[in-house]
Design a protein around this motif. Structure first.
Motif, short mmCIF file in Angstrom:
data_model
loop_
_atom_site.label_atom_id
_atom_site.label_comp_id
_atom_site.label_asym_id
_atom_site.label_seq_id
_atom_site.Cartn_x
_atom_site.Cartn_y
_atom_site.Cartn_z
N VAL A 157 0.84 -1.21 0.00
CA VAL A 157 0.00 0.00 0.00
C VAL A 157 0.87 1.25 0.00
O VAL A 157 0.59 2.23 -0.70
N ARG A 160 2.53 1.35 -3.70
CA ARG A 160 1.61 1.50 -4.83
C ARG A 160 0.62 2.65 -4.65
O ARG A 160 0.46 3.47 -5.55
N ASP A 161 -0.03 2.71 -3.49
CA ASP A 161 -1.11 3.69 -3.33
C ASP A 161 -0.65 5.01 -2.73
O ASP A 161 -1.16 6.06 -3.10
N THR A 167 2.82 -0.31 -10.85
CA THR A 167 2.84 -1.74 -10.51
C THR A 167 4.11 -2.47 -10.99
O THR A 167 4.71 -3.22 -10.21
N ARG A 182 -0.69 -7.04 -7.67
CA ARG A 182 -2.12 -6.67 -7.74
C ARG A 182 -2.95 -7.45 -6.73
O ARG A 182 -3.84 -6.90 -6.09
N VAL A 185 -2.11 -5.91 -3.27
CA VAL A 185 -2.63 -4.56 -3.05
C VAL A 185 -4.16 -4.60 -2.98
O VAL A 185 -4.80 -3.87 -2.22
N HIS A 186 -4.75 -5.50 -3.74
CA HIS A 186 -6.21 -5.66 -3.72
C HIS A 186 -6.69 -6.10 -2.34
O HIS A 186 -7.62 -5.53 -1.77
N ARG A 189 -6.30 -3.25 0.12
CA ARG A 189 -7.35 -2.22 -0.03
C ARG A 189 -8.67 -2.69 0.55
O ARG A 189 -9.40 -1.93 1.18
N GLN A 190 -8.98 -3.97 0.33
CA GLN A 190 -10.25 -4.50 0.83
C GLN A 190 -10.27 -4.50 2.36
O GLN A 190 -11.28 -4.17 2.97
N LEU A 192 -8.46 -2.49 4.28
CA LEU A 192 -8.53 -1.09 4.69
C LEU A 192 -9.95 -0.57 4.60
O LEU A 192 -10.44 0.11 5.50
#
Ligand SMILES: [Zn+2]
Lengths: 201, 92
Positions: A157, A160-161, A167, A182, A185-186, A189-190, A192
């Motif tokens: 995170v 990337r974010d 990426t 991916r 990070v996916h 994010r979920q 978070l």
């Protein structure tokens, strides 16, 4: 606002002579240190979650990069290589620090949406747009949530974010595939999003 | 349905919510191929659950980005350079 804030996020200042640095020139090395210190410090600090520890790892990262410059192969950007060194050192150090607030693997897993026959099970919270307006308090909540992510997820995170590193470059820094970046990070994010549901929904 | 027609349909069947979920990160990266991208958009347009999820997922990314700090300690660079000069001198 200082002009630094407008600086491009994906491409830090390249204000150093790479060839000179690689041949051992101290001035070129110091130029690189000046250009990269702040951003790399912030990345390391998010991993180790401690200011003093971050400072000393930053110093060690530059020292190692200079000593090991002969092994830099120009297959990636110099900064990509530098970040890989910094993150490895930070990961080694973080084990010594308390991580009481960090989610366990099970707790993290429970934050992922569950699917049965392709459909999500359980209620899906919907965020209220007006919650986005209480900016400062909200950002404190987000910072706290990021701090609780298990290390691998916190790192991805951050890169990337937060730092907006593309990426493919994150994949090189971490030594994993783009697909793996991916997926990671996916999931981060979920988790978070779920942690913030309580505040946002 | 025969195994063959089932296999043929696999690439064309409508995406489930779970499929759409799996594609979120690649979608935000702009890394979906054209066909998958179309199927993804089709699902999102029809499914309020996924459309709202995508919205909040993107907000999550925006919020992470917004926590980015610019304020490294002001003495950081000077201190780091000092450390490096000492160490490199010691090793010369
Ligand atoms: Zn759906």
């Amino acid at each position: 606002m200082s002009s630094r804030q407008e600086q491009s996020t994906s491409e830090p200042p390249a204000g150093f002579d790479l060839s000179a640095l690689l041949s051992g020139d101290h001035k070129a090395f110091e130029d690189m240190v000046r250009g990269e210190s702040d951003r790399l410090y912030n990345v390391i600090r998010r991993i180790v979650r401690d200011d003093d520890e971050a400072r000393s790892i930053l110093q060690e990262t530059f020292l190692q990069a200079f000593k090991r410059r002969g092994s830099f192969r120009r297959e990636s950007k110099f900064t990509t290589w530098l970040y890989a060194i910094g993150i490895n050192l930070a990961r080694g150090a973080v084990r010594k620090l308390s991580r009481s607030a960090v989610l366990t693997a099970e707790e993290f897993e429970r934050l992922q949406p569950q699917f049965v026959d392709g459909h999500v099970t359980g209620p899906v919270a919907q965020w209220k747009p007006d919650r986005m307006l209480e900016r400062q308090e909200l950002l404190d909540q987000v910072r706290e949530a990021i701090e609780r992510l298990p290390e691998d997820y916190r790192i991805v995170v951050t890169l990337r974010d937060i730092e907006e590193i593309p990426t493919p470059e994150v994949a090189t820094i971490l030594g994993i595939s783009e697909g793996a970046v991916r997926v990671r990070v996916h999931r981060a994010r979920q988790a978070l999003k779920k942690l913030l549901d309580e505040y946002m929904a | 349905m025969s195994i063959f027609s089932r296999l043929r349909n696999l690439g064309r069947r409508e995406l489930t919510c779970q499929d759409a979920n799996t594609f979120l990160a690649a979608y935000l990266d702009g890394a979906l191929d054209e066909q998958t991208s179309e199927r993804f958009a089709k699902h999102i347009n029809r499914c309020p659950t996924c459309s709202s999820y995508l919205n909040d997922y993107e907000s999550t990314v925006d919020l992470s980005r917004a926590t980015r700090v610019q304020n490294a300690p002001p003495e950081l660079v000077a201190e780091t350079l000092e450390f490096l000069r000492l160490r490199l001198k010691a090793e010369d």
